[in-house]
Motif scaffolding. Structure first.
Motif, PDB file in Angstrom:
ATOM      1  N   GLU A  14       0.825  -1.211   0.000  1.00 46.58           N
ATOM      2  CA  GLU A  14       0.000   0.000   0.000  1.00 46.58           C
ATOM      3  C   GLU A  14       0.862   1.266   0.000  1.00 46.58           C
ATOM      4  O   GLU A  14       0.520   2.256  -0.647  1.00 46.58           O
ATOM      5  CB  GLU A  14      -0.957   0.006   1.199  1.00 46.58           C
ATOM      6  CG  GLU A  14      -2.066  -1.017   1.104  1.00 46.58           C
ATOM      7  CD  GLU A  14      -1.649  -2.445   1.485  1.00 46.58           C
ATOM      8  OE1 GLU A  14      -0.481  -2.654   1.929  1.00 46.58           O
ATOM      9  OE2 GLU A  14      -2.471  -3.360   1.329  1.00 46.58           O
ATOM     10  N   TRP A  17       2.347   1.672  -3.517  1.00 45.11           N
ATOM     11  CA  TRP A  17       1.267   2.169  -4.376  1.00 45.11           C
ATOM     12  C   TRP A  17       1.091   3.680  -4.193  1.00 45.11           C
ATOM     13  O   TRP A  17       0.951   4.414  -5.173  1.00 45.11           O
ATOM     14  CB  TRP A  17      -0.018   1.405  -4.060  1.00 45.11           C
ATOM     15  CG  TRP A  17      -1.205   1.785  -4.877  1.00 45.11           C
ATOM     16  CD1 TRP A  17      -2.316   2.446  -4.434  1.00 45.11           C
ATOM     17  CD2 TRP A  17      -1.431   1.516  -6.268  1.00 45.11           C
ATOM     18  NE1 TRP A  17      -3.214   2.605  -5.455  1.00 45.11           N
ATOM     19  CE2 TRP A  17      -2.703   2.042  -6.593  1.00 45.11           C
ATOM     20  CE3 TRP A  17      -0.694   0.892  -7.251  1.00 45.11           C
ATOM     21  CZ2 TRP A  17      -3.247   1.955  -7.873  1.00 45.11           C
ATOM     22  CZ3 TRP A  17      -1.233   0.804  -8.539  1.00 45.11           C
ATOM     23  CH2 TRP A  17      -2.485   1.331  -8.840  1.00 45.11           C
ATOM     24  N   GLN A  18       1.114   4.151  -2.950  1.00 46.61           N
ATOM     25  CA  GLN A  18       0.976   5.587  -2.693  1.00 46.61           C
ATOM     26  C   GLN A  18       2.107   6.374  -3.347  1.00 46.61           C
ATOM     27  O   GLN A  18       1.876   7.440  -3.927  1.00 46.61           O
ATOM     28  CB  GLN A  18       0.950   5.863  -1.191  1.00 46.61           C
ATOM     29  CG  GLN A  18      -0.307   5.418  -0.506  1.00 46.61           C
ATOM     30  CD  GLN A  18      -0.206   5.523   1.010  1.00 46.61           C
ATOM     31  OE1 GLN A  18       0.774   6.015   1.555  1.00 46.61           O
ATOM     32  NE2 GLN A  18      -1.234   5.046   1.697  1.00 46.61           N
ATOM     33  N   PRO A  71      -6.368  -0.546  -7.785  1.00 42.46           N
ATOM     34  CA  PRO A  71      -5.794  -0.314  -6.455  1.00 42.46           C
ATOM     35  C   PRO A  71      -5.533  -1.631  -5.732  1.00 42.46           C
ATOM     36  O   PRO A  71      -5.998  -2.690  -6.166  1.00 42.46           O
ATOM     37  CB  PRO A  71      -6.873   0.504  -5.754  1.00 42.46           C
ATOM     38  CG  PRO A  71      -8.136   0.184  -6.462  1.00 42.46           C
ATOM     39  CD  PRO A  71      -7.753  -0.135  -7.879  1.00 42.46           C
ATOM     40  N   PRO A  72      -4.785  -1.577  -4.646  1.00 38.21           N
ATOM     41  CA  PRO A  72      -4.469  -2.801  -3.915  1.00 38.21           C
ATOM     42  C   PRO A  72      -5.718  -3.619  -3.597  1.00 38.21           C
ATOM     43  O   PRO A  72      -6.725  -3.091  -3.140  1.00 38.21           O
ATOM     44  CB  PRO A  72      -3.797  -2.293  -2.638  1.00 38.21           C
ATOM     45  CG  PRO A  72      -3.167  -1.000  -3.059  1.00 38.21           C
ATOM     46  CD  PRO A  72      -4.145  -0.405  -4.032  1.00 38.21           C
ATOM     47  N   THR A  79      -1.655  -9.824  -2.143  1.00 38.72           N
ATOM     48  CA  THR A  79      -2.181  -8.500  -2.471  1.00 38.72           C
ATOM     49  C   THR A  79      -1.526  -8.039  -3.763  1.00 38.72           C
ATOM     50  O   THR A  79      -0.320  -8.212  -3.953  1.00 38.72           O
ATOM     51  CB  THR A  79      -1.887  -7.493  -1.336  1.00 38.72           C
ATOM     52  OG1 THR A  79      -2.462  -7.994  -0.134  1.00 38.72           O
ATOM     53  CG2 THR A  79      -2.467  -6.121  -1.640  1.00 38.72           C
ATOM     54  N   ALA A  81      -1.679  -4.909  -7.166  1.00 38.21           N
ATOM     55  CA  ALA A  81      -2.131  -3.618  -7.686  1.00 38.21           C
ATOM     56  C   ALA A  81      -1.495  -3.440  -9.063  1.00 38.21           C
ATOM     57  O   ALA A  81      -0.471  -4.060  -9.364  1.00 38.21           O
ATOM     58  CB  ALA A  81      -1.727  -2.481  -6.755  1.00 38.21           C
ATOM     59  N   THR A 113       7.385  -6.522  -1.125  1.00 32.66           N
ATOM     60  CA  THR A 113       6.559  -6.138  -2.267  1.00 32.66           C
ATOM     61  C   THR A 113       7.404  -6.290  -3.520  1.00 32.66           C
ATOM     62  O   THR A 113       8.529  -5.789  -3.585  1.00 32.66           O
ATOM     63  CB  THR A 113       6.079  -4.685  -2.127  1.00 32.66           C
ATOM     64  OG1 THR A 113       5.263  -4.580  -0.963  1.00 32.66           O
ATOM     65  CG2 THR A 113       5.298  -4.235  -3.341  1.00 32.66           C
TER      66      THR A 113
END
Length: 154
Positions: A14, A17-18, A71-72, A79, A81, A113
């Motif tokens: 997450e 991703w941000q 999105p995730p 998980t 994305a 990740t």
């Protein structure tokens, strides 16, 4: 012929991703895509202009359009994305070089990740698009994304 890069990032998906979506700060950390022009927040269909710095020191603009923004999402222990965009420069309009860049994230619970990016090139003038220099840029981008996300995760 399809340039790509892959890194493992010791940070939550997450957070990575941000960082990817915070295009207004790319100039602070990204040595390849040094500036981005796009509407905020990012959305499918938005135009996006990437200002790219090549390893040679030359710079160019790359007009694109966001085609995927997943999105995730977690399913079981995994998980994922994804963000994708299509090249829309004049070579694409004339069918000479087409390109779609995919940036994917995956994290298995408790693990790093994984960031992967690939440009799917097609068209008669693909070699003039410089797949080798694009691959170099993707590697620099991936390493810088790792450094930025891991710094923020500390």
């Amino acid at each position: 012929m399809n340039p790509s890069a892959r890194v493992e990032i010791t940070a939550p998906l997450e957070l990575v991703w941000q960082v990817m979506l915070d295009t207004e700060r790319y100039g602070e950390w990204n040595p390849f895509v040094v500036r981005v022009e796009t509407e905020q927040p990012a959305a499918i269909g938005n135009p996006i202009v990437l200002h790219v710095a090549w390893a040679s020191g030359r710079r160019s603009r790359s007009p694109e359009r966001i085609t995927a923004l997943d999105p995730p999402s977690t399913l079981g222990e995994r998980t994922t994305a994804r963000m994708s965009y299509d090249y829309e420069g004049w070579p694409a309009r004339f069918g000479l070089v087409r390109g779609t860049r995919h940036q994917r994230l995956e994290q298995v619970a408790g693990g790093a990740t994984v960031y992967e990016t690939v440009e799917e090139f097609s068209g008669p003038l693909v070699l003039l698009a410089g797949p080798g220099r694009v691959a170099d840029g993707f590697r620099r981008h991936a390493e810088a994304l790792r450094a930025r996300a891991e710094e923020l995760a500390r």
